[in-house]
Design an enzyme around this catalytic site. Structure first.
Site, mmCIF file in Angstrom:
data_model
loop_
_atom_site.group_PDB
_atom_site.id
_atom_site.type_symbol
_atom_site.label_atom_id
_atom_site.label_comp_id
_atom_site.label_asym_id
_atom_site.label_seq_id
_atom_site.Cartn_x
_atom_site.Cartn_y
_atom_site.Cartn_z
ATOM 1 N N TYR A 135 37.814 43.148 40.423
ATOM 2 C CA TYR A 135 36.924 42.879 39.266
ATOM 3 C C TYR A 135 36.628 44.169 38.504
ATOM 4 C CZ TYR A 135 32.715 40.847 37.001
ATOM 5 O OH TYR A 135 31.764 40.392 36.113
ATOM 6 N N LYS A 190 37.494 44.921 34.653
ATOM 7 C CA LYS A 190 36.437 45.195 33.674
ATOM 8 C C LYS A 190 36.589 46.580 33.043
ATOM 9 C CE LYS A 190 34.141 41.328 33.726
ATOM 10 N NZ LYS A 190 34.451 40.375 32.620
HETATM 11 P P1 NAD Z 1 29.947 31.911 35.179
HETATM 12 O O1 NAD Z 1 30.742 31.860 36.440
HETATM 13 O O2 NAD Z 1 28.595 31.300 35.170
HETATM 14 O O3 NAD Z 1 30.791 31.289 33.978
HETATM 15 C C1 NAD Z 1 32.131 31.635 33.775
HETATM 16 C C2 NAD Z 1 32.818 30.512 33.016
HETATM 17 O O4 NAD Z 1 34.200 30.904 32.833
HETATM 18 C C3 NAD Z 1 32.827 29.182 33.788
HETATM 19 O O5 NAD Z 1 32.375 28.136 32.949
HETATM 20 C C4 NAD Z 1 34.286 29.018 34.194
HETATM 21 O O6 NAD Z 1 34.720 27.666 34.272
HETATM 22 C C5 NAD Z 1 34.996 29.760 33.064
HETATM 23 N N1 NAD Z 1 36.361 30.158 33.433
HETATM 24 C C6 NAD Z 1 36.757 30.718 34.609
HETATM 25 N N2 NAD Z 1 38.090 30.884 34.611
HETATM 26 C C7 NAD Z 1 38.549 30.424 33.423
HETATM 27 C C8 NAD Z 1 39.831 30.330 32.837
HETATM 28 N N3 NAD Z 1 40.940 30.732 33.512
HETATM 29 N N4 NAD Z 1 39.955 29.796 31.602
HETATM 30 C C9 NAD Z 1 38.854 29.363 30.942
HETATM 31 N N5 NAD Z 1 37.604 29.436 31.429
HETATM 32 C C10 NAD Z 1 37.454 29.953 32.666
HETATM 33 O O7 NAD Z 1 29.884 33.468 34.799
HETATM 34 P P2 NAD Z 1 28.842 34.322 33.903
HETATM 35 O O8 NAD Z 1 27.936 34.997 34.839
HETATM 36 O O9 NAD Z 1 28.314 33.507 32.788
HETATM 37 O O10 NAD Z 1 29.839 35.447 33.348
HETATM 38 C C11 NAD Z 1 30.443 35.405 32.061
HETATM 39 C C12 NAD Z 1 31.188 36.713 31.841
HETATM 40 O O11 NAD Z 1 30.292 37.813 31.954
HETATM 41 C C13 NAD Z 1 32.299 36.972 32.856
HETATM 42 O O12 NAD Z 1 33.387 37.611 32.230
HETATM 43 C C14 NAD Z 1 31.638 37.902 33.839
HETATM 44 O O13 NAD Z 1 32.579 38.682 34.535
HETATM 45 C C15 NAD Z 1 30.764 38.731 32.909
HETATM 46 N N6 NAD Z 1 29.639 39.388 33.573
HETATM 47 C C16 NAD Z 1 28.669 38.660 34.224
HETATM 48 C C17 NAD Z 1 27.612 39.326 34.843
HETATM 49 C C18 NAD Z 1 26.511 38.606 35.574
HETATM 50 O O14 NAD Z 1 25.650 39.289 36.183
HETATM 51 N N7 NAD Z 1 26.448 37.294 35.555
HETATM 52 C C19 NAD Z 1 27.567 40.718 34.814
HETATM 53 C C20 NAD Z 1 28.566 41.414 34.148
HETATM 54 C C21 NAD Z 1 29.600 40.739 33.534
#
Ligand code: NAD
Length: 253
Positions: free
Chosen positions: A154, A158
């Site tokens: 990851y 990123k």
């Molecule tokens: P989440 O798991 O709640 O949602 C992710 C969504 O992406 C889901 O609806 C899933 O179905 C969809 N997804 C996964 N694989 C896919 C694919 N191959 N094609 C299309 N859709 C797909 O995650 P989140 O926490 O809302 O995170 C959103 C973004 O933010 C991600 O890129 C994550 O890495 C990043 N992020 C999150 C956090 C955190 O603390 N939550 C921190 C830093 C970065």
């Protein structure tokens, strides 16, 4: 400032979490929004909320790591909503493991969704942006890009997205397209709930441990990230490109 009405945005991974909040925010800002996720039916909940609020929206099912599905999805958005000129590469997954236990599949899945997915989506959408001489791409990075135990896959993805962002900013700037990255810290979503479960920690305790390390002394929520996206895709941000904004309740970079 130009009114975004008539402009079309695609938000990937928008069925829930940060993507759903971003789709709702961009719709409230006046964009028509394509809510793209793996399964069209799961995107429906986000869509219904936006319709109820009076927005123009389309649910699209596609796997961002599959070139054929990406091309078909972008073509469908262009046909049904209009040419997309805003893209938020938000879809993401985690497959955390210490290096010695990390499988080939753990590595490939995470690199494919985050990095290959952002590449395929950006390549497919940029032609509409170039034709419009205007565009905005926002890539979701993470504070994990700076290194995080158990996340070799990851954090590599990123950090890769940050280099990808800066290169696209250089290549696409002349077409009126800006490309920026947001690196969230701890945000309360299903993704972080799953992490708490994996490490066997009670959610309240998991949140409290993280908040203790955050200068503004609270956990992040999806709307915090949606707000930053709203800024980057605005007309007024047209001279901001190739940047990484840490939205983490503190510096973290
Ligand atoms: P989440 O798991 O709640 O949602 C992710 C969504 O992406 C889901 O609806 C899933 O179905 C969809 N997804 C996964 N694989 C896919 C694919 N191959 N094609 C299309 N859709 C797909 O995650 P989140 O926490 O809302 O995170 C959103 C973004 O933010 C991600 O890129 C994550 O890495 C990043 N992020 C999150 C956090 C955190 O603390 N939550 C921190 C830093 C970065």
């Amino acid at each position: 400032m130009t009114d975004p009405t008539g402009r079309v945005a695609i938000v990937t991974g928008a069925a829930r979490g940060i993507g759903a909040a971003t789709a709702r925010r961009l719709a409230a800002d006046g964009f028509a929004v394509a809510v793209l996720d793996l399964d069209e039916s799961t995107a429906k909940e986000t869509v219904n909320g936006i319709v109820a609020a009076g927005g123009r929206v389309l649910a699209v099912g596609a796997d961002v790591s599959d070139a054929g599905q990406v091309e078909a999805a972008v073509a469908r958005v262009a046909a049904e909503l209009g040419a997309p000129t805003v893209l938020v590469n938000n879809a993401g997954v985690t497959r955390d493991n210490l290096l010695f236990k990390m499988t080939d599949a753990d590595w490939d899945t995470v690199l494919n969704v985050h990095l290959r997915g952002a590449f395929l989506m950006s390549r497919a959408v940029q032609r509409h942006m170039v034709a419009a001489s205007w565009g905005r791409i926002v890539n979701l990075s993470s504070t994990s890009a700076l290194g995080n135990r158990g996340q070799a896959n990851y954090s590599a993805a990123k950090a890769g997205l940050q280099g990808f962002t800066k290169t696209l900013a250089i290549e696409l700037g002349r077409f009126g397209i800006t490309v920026n990255s947001i690196a969230p810290g701890f945000i309360q979503t299903d993704m972080t709930r799953a992490t708490a479960q994996r490490v066997g920690q009670d959610w309240e305790r998991f949140v409290a441990d993280r908040v203790a390390q955050i200068p503004v002394a609270r956990a992040g929520v999806p709307a915090d990230i949606a707000h930053a996206v709203s800024f980057f895709v605005s007309d007024g941000a047209g001279f901001v490109s190739g940047q990484v904004l840490y939205v983490a309740g503190g510096p973290r970079a």
